[in-house]
Write an enzyme that holds these catalytic residues in place. Structure first.
Site, short mmCIF file in Angstrom:
data_model
loop_
_atom_site.label_atom_id
_atom_site.label_comp_id
_atom_site.label_asym_id
_atom_site.label_seq_id
_atom_site.Cartn_x
_atom_site.Cartn_y
_atom_site.Cartn_z
N HIS A 170 -31.39 -29.57 -1.66
CA HIS A 170 -31.73 -28.93 -2.92
C HIS A 170 -33.12 -29.23 -3.85
O HIS A 170 -33.17 -30.50 -3.84
CB HIS A 170 -30.48 -28.83 -3.93
N ARG A 224 -32.51 -24.74 3.82
CA ARG A 224 -31.82 -25.07 5.27
C ARG A 224 -32.84 -25.70 5.91
O ARG A 224 -33.95 -25.10 6.12
CB ARG A 224 -31.15 -24.00 5.61
N HIS A 283 -28.16 -33.46 2.93
CA HIS A 283 -26.98 -33.46 3.09
C HIS A 283 -26.45 -32.38 3.77
O HIS A 283 -26.88 -31.28 4.05
CB HIS A 283 -26.36 -33.91 1.73
N GLU A 316 -25.70 -32.78 -6.83
CA GLU A 316 -24.16 -32.16 -6.62
C GLU A 316 -23.14 -33.75 -6.14
O GLU A 316 -24.21 -34.66 -6.16
CB GLU A 316 -23.92 -31.20 -5.55
ZN ZN Z 1 -25.42 -28.94 -1.29
#
Ligand code: ZN
Length: 309
Positions: free
Chosen positions: A97, A192, A172, A115
């Site tokens: 991200h 992605r 991740h 996150e």
């Molecule tokens: Zn994520």
């Protein structure tokens, strides 16, 4: 009169989903391919809905919109956090991200995403991907260009109770056999990087290589954010992460504990066990909001909690 606000999750069926959320929490999931429960969500694609009490049936988004006093009157177009439980029966694609700055400039003023993951359960020998092994940006681009994924991606073994802090820019991926709690900035911006070359309806899913290479932190730096476990009479407490977007704390309550709600809002996630919070019965799988000005919550029972503010 202030009250604890319990939510019903929004469920999402996906190719990689399973039925652990029914097995573990007794949730009435829509099918045996349920991959995500959005347990605290004001996202228009799936809101969590209040269960019982004054606000019964209202969505989190409606509370945010019309009852901002519950959140201490804090500013913002959107509720700042999104919390999910994920049940991965297959490998998820490898993602990264952007941070707020990159998202603002390249995603029409969007938000970045930091996150964190708390492992609720996992199969034996399960692992996860966090970070990469390229030493320089040039090497990163080279390894991606040549498809040297096994060499590049950093796979770590995981165990129940592990915690991972994943700031924007960290590569991740969740892998097969993992049930986890995810606390994140409320944002949809995901790039992605790699999808194991898989096809969906005969087509590979779209990758975002350029954007990924732009935002990946290089070299990767491990973020060990967890503080020490502090033992107090009747419970243990541990700060798992304390950052600009959220603070996450783990409580292991053996008899009783007092939780002070002195923030604009606090979320409580019941990870395991059962007991009471101010005489209201709670059990594993309950997720609730403690509104602003609530004061002290008295917890009793055998409870593992995660609190977020
Ligand atoms: Zn994520």
């Amino acid at each position: 009169m202030s009250e604890l606000i319990f939510f019903k999750p929004f469920f999402k069926q996906v190719l990689w989903g399973g039925h652990k959320m029914k097995d573990f929490y007794g949730y009435s999931i829509p099918g045996d391919d349920t991959g995500e429960a959005w347990v605290i969500s004001s996202n228009p694609h799936g809101q969590s809905i209040v269960r019982g009490g004054t606000y019964d049936g209202k969505s989190l988004g409606e509370l945010w919109e019309h009852h901002r006093e519950l959140f201490g009157g804090i500013e913002g177009a959107e509720f700042p956090l999104l919390v999910k439980v994920l049940d991965a029966n297959d490998h998820l694609s490898i993602q990264v991200h952007p941070d707020d700055d990159y998202a603002f400039r390249h995603e029409q003023g969007g938000q970045g995403k930091t996150e964190c993951w708390y492992i609720l359960d996992c199969q034996q020998n399960a692992d996860i991907i966090i970070g990469h092994r390229a030493k320089t940006r040039k090497e990163l681009e080279q390894m991606i260009g040549e498809g040297r994924w096994d060499e590049l991606l950093r796979k770590l073994p995981i165990h129940k109770g592990d915690f991972f802090y994943i700031p924007a820019g960290t590569v991740h991926a969740i892998r097969k056999g993992t049930l986890l709690l995810e606390v994140q900035q409320n944002s949809d911006t995901t790039y992605r990087l790699y999808d194991y070359g898989r096809l969906q309806n005969g087509e590979p899913r779209k990758l975002h290589l350029r954007q990924s290479m732009d935002v990946i932190t290089c070299p990767h730096m491990d973020q060990n954010t967890a503080g020490p476990v502090i033992s107090r009479g009747g419970y243990e407490i541990c700060t798992l992460a304390e950052g600009p977007y959220f603070t996450v704390t783990k409580w292991n309550i053996k008899a009783e504990a007092s939780l002070e709600q002195k923030y604009p809002f606090m979320l409580i996630h019941v990870i395991s066990g059962e007991g009471t919070l101010d005489d209201q019965a709670v059990k594993a799988g309950d997720h609730l909001l403690v509104p602003a000005g609530y004061g002290t919550i008295h917890a009793q029972g055998h409870l593992e909690l995660i609190t977020t503010h």
